[in-house]
Enzyme design. Structure first.
Site, mmCIF file in Angstrom:
data_model
loop_
_atom_site.group_PDB
_atom_site.id
_atom_site.type_symbol
_atom_site.label_atom_id
_atom_site.label_comp_id
_atom_site.label_asym_id
_atom_site.label_seq_id
_atom_site.Cartn_x
_atom_site.Cartn_y
_atom_site.Cartn_z
ATOM 1 N N TRP A 178 93.317 -8.019 86.642
ATOM 2 C CA TRP A 178 93.257 -6.758 85.837
ATOM 3 C C TRP A 178 94.870 -6.859 85.370
ATOM 4 O O TRP A 178 94.950 -5.927 84.636
ATOM 5 C CB TRP A 178 93.021 -5.556 86.734
ATOM 6 C CG TRP A 178 91.396 -5.501 86.987
ATOM 7 C CD1 TRP A 178 90.685 -6.409 86.736
ATOM 8 C CD2 TRP A 178 91.102 -4.466 87.935
ATOM 9 N NE1 TRP A 178 89.213 -5.722 87.405
ATOM 10 C CE2 TRP A 178 89.571 -4.667 88.105
ATOM 11 C CE3 TRP A 178 91.482 -3.207 88.592
ATOM 12 C CZ2 TRP A 178 88.810 -3.820 88.843
ATOM 13 C CZ3 TRP A 178 90.598 -2.557 89.240
ATOM 14 C CH2 TRP A 178 89.395 -2.921 89.399
ATOM 15 N N LYS A 179 95.647 -7.994 85.882
ATOM 16 C CA LYS A 179 96.843 -7.711 85.421
ATOM 17 C C LYS A 179 97.453 -6.400 85.663
ATOM 18 O O LYS A 179 97.348 -5.483 86.364
ATOM 19 C CB LYS A 179 96.962 -8.439 83.965
ATOM 20 C CG LYS A 179 96.430 -9.840 83.843
ATOM 21 C CD LYS A 179 96.702 -10.511 82.618
ATOM 22 C CE LYS A 179 95.801 -11.713 82.332
ATOM 23 N NZ LYS A 179 96.062 -12.495 81.253
ATOM 24 N N HIS B 221 99.942 -18.209 88.656
ATOM 25 C CA HIS B 221 99.396 -17.701 86.933
ATOM 26 C C HIS B 221 100.247 -18.199 86.091
ATOM 27 O O HIS B 221 101.586 -17.973 86.403
ATOM 28 C CB HIS B 221 99.105 -16.438 87.218
ATOM 29 C CG HIS B 221 98.343 -15.934 85.834
ATOM 30 N ND1 HIS B 221 98.922 -15.899 84.907
ATOM 31 C CD2 HIS B 221 96.829 -16.007 85.739
ATOM 32 C CE1 HIS B 221 97.823 -15.632 83.724
ATOM 33 N NE2 HIS B 221 96.803 -15.372 84.410
ATOM 34 N N GLU C 269 101.619 -16.708 83.710
ATOM 35 C CA GLU C 269 102.655 -15.615 83.309
ATOM 36 C C GLU C 269 103.539 -15.426 84.512
ATOM 37 O O GLU C 269 104.586 -15.186 84.000
ATOM 38 C CB GLU C 269 101.462 -14.273 83.035
ATOM 39 C CG GLU C 269 100.949 -14.421 81.840
ATOM 40 C CD GLU C 269 99.549 -13.617 81.896
ATOM 41 O OE1 GLU C 269 99.422 -12.734 82.713
ATOM 42 O OE2 GLU C 269 98.630 -13.528 80.848
ATOM 43 N N GLU D 298 93.351 -22.956 83.995
ATOM 44 C CA GLU D 298 93.753 -22.097 82.874
ATOM 45 C C GLU D 298 94.577 -22.655 81.938
ATOM 46 O O GLU D 298 95.756 -22.584 82.012
ATOM 47 C CB GLU D 298 94.246 -20.812 83.271
ATOM 48 C CG GLU D 298 93.344 -20.050 84.408
ATOM 49 C CD GLU D 298 93.729 -18.638 84.367
ATOM 50 O OE1 GLU D 298 92.653 -17.806 84.307
ATOM 51 O OE2 GLU D 298 94.808 -18.068 84.536
ATOM 52 N N GLY E 151 94.057 -15.003 76.897
ATOM 53 C CA GLY E 151 94.226 -13.935 75.977
ATOM 54 C C GLY E 151 94.263 -14.091 74.495
ATOM 55 O O GLY E 151 94.391 -13.182 73.900
ATOM 56 N N SER F 24 90.056 -16.966 78.037
ATOM 57 C CA SER F 24 89.080 -16.278 77.194
ATOM 58 C C SER F 24 87.694 -16.244 77.475
ATOM 59 O O SER F 24 86.899 -16.543 76.577
ATOM 60 C CB SER F 24 89.445 -16.894 75.725
ATOM 61 O OG SER F 24 90.821 -16.504 75.198
ATOM 62 N N GLY G 70 91.122 -10.428 80.233
ATOM 63 C CA GLY G 70 90.752 -9.316 79.324
ATOM 64 C C GLY G 70 89.132 -8.639 79.605
ATOM 65 O O GLY G 70 89.076 -7.417 79.703
HETATM 66 C C1 PEP Z 1 93.906 -14.806 82.769
HETATM 67 O O1 PEP Z 1 95.164 -14.428 82.425
HETATM 68 O O2 PEP Z 1 93.874 -15.199 83.917
HETATM 69 C C2 PEP Z 1 92.877 -15.051 81.997
HETATM 70 C C3 PEP Z 1 91.926 -15.957 82.121
HETATM 71 O O3 PEP Z 1 93.099 -14.115 80.821
HETATM 72 P P1 PEP Z 1 91.674 -13.907 79.523
HETATM 73 O O4 PEP Z 1 90.446 -13.908 80.307
HETATM 74 O O5 PEP Z 1 91.966 -12.669 79.036
HETATM 75 O O6 PEP Z 1 92.255 -15.121 78.719
#
Ligand code: PEP
Length: 268
Positions: A9-10, A97, A99, A172, A178, A217, A239
């Protein structure tokens, strides 16, 4: 073993939003044939824990965090330790992650220390790896992911656990997070097969028991095809996890992994 569908959920939503989302996931989880996990912001963890606990029978949604500090306690302003998470009812933690790697300069060594800290107190880590756009364009994606795996996963990562929780790796690609862009199914298959090989190289047969999630995504429209790729052990969803119906639709596309992910033998 079932696929794991994890929602990150960030830094979204206030407490009431988190509770409403948790309740909606909990109430819709009954018939889903996948392991479900939600990872709210730290501050909402107690409220989400309470919301998940009030669910109907058969609805089990696990609670995760998005990071933890590598130390159990100490002078670390603004940080949260792994034992604090366990104390709050958390069972899983996302680590490394992209980020965190980008915005908080977390290098592999830090991710490994955090993973060790999580394992020490019984949390199941989900360790993220993935290449940037520039690295993929330069043909370096497997090299980058290989280094991240070697540097971020500590000894003991693949050990069978008495509590039945399993550690996971999340692939990822940074450029897919995103952005609405996803790798081709072939690219996902190639990378997941490579990660499986690396896990077995690092941990021997126990490397077969680690779920490898795909993240970047994932949405209801592409979940089925992504989750059908060999060695995809589930999804890490950003998201689309903020809408219960989308998250549950992704979970409904999950499959049983059968022999693809083999739980390691009985612990000693
Ligand atoms: C994430 O940040 O772990 C991620 C997969 O984001 P999104 O699904 O929005 O690309």
């Amino acid at each position: 073993m079932r696929q794991l569908i994890a929602g990150n959920w960030k830094m979204h939503g206030l407490s009431a939003d988190a509770v409403a989302l948790a309740r909606a996931v909990r109430d819709g989880a009954g018939g889903v044939d996948a392991d479900l996990l939600v990872c709210p912001p730290f501050l909402h963890i107690p409220a989400v824990a309470a919301a998940l606990a009030g669910g109907p029978e058969g609805s089990t949604v696990a609670l995760g965090a998005q990071d933890c500090h590598q130390a159990a306690q100490g002078a670390h302003t603004g940080d949260v330790s792994a034992p604090m998470l366990v104390d709050a009812g958390v069972t899983h933690v996302i680590l490394g992650h992209s980020e965190r790697r980008q915005n908080h300069h977390e290098i592999d060594e830090v991710v490994r220390e955090k993973t060790e800290a999580a394992l020490r107190c019984g949390l199941a880590p989900i360790v993220c790896v993935g290449e940037t756009d520039a690295q993929r364009n330069a043909g370096q994606e497997t090299e980058v992911v290989g280094w991240q795996l070697a540097g971020s996963l500590p000894q003991g990562f693949a050990d069978p656990r008495k509590d039945g929780l399993s550690c996971a790796v999340a692939y990822e690609p940074v450029w897919a997070i995103g952005t609405g862009r996803t790798p081709t199914l072939e690219e996902v298959a190639t990378m997941h097969a490579f990660i499986r090989e690396e896990l077995v190289r690092q941990f021997g047969a126990a490397g077969h028991g680690i779920r490898i999630l795909y993240g970047g995504s994932v949405k209801p429209a592409n979940a089925k095809e992504l989750l059908a790729v060999p060695h995809v052990g589930g999804a890490l969803v950003g998201g689309a996890s903020l809408k219960a119906e989308d998250f549950l639709a992704i979970a409904r596309a999950a499959r049983d992994l059968g022999d693809e992910v083999r739980t390691p033998g009985p612990w000693g």
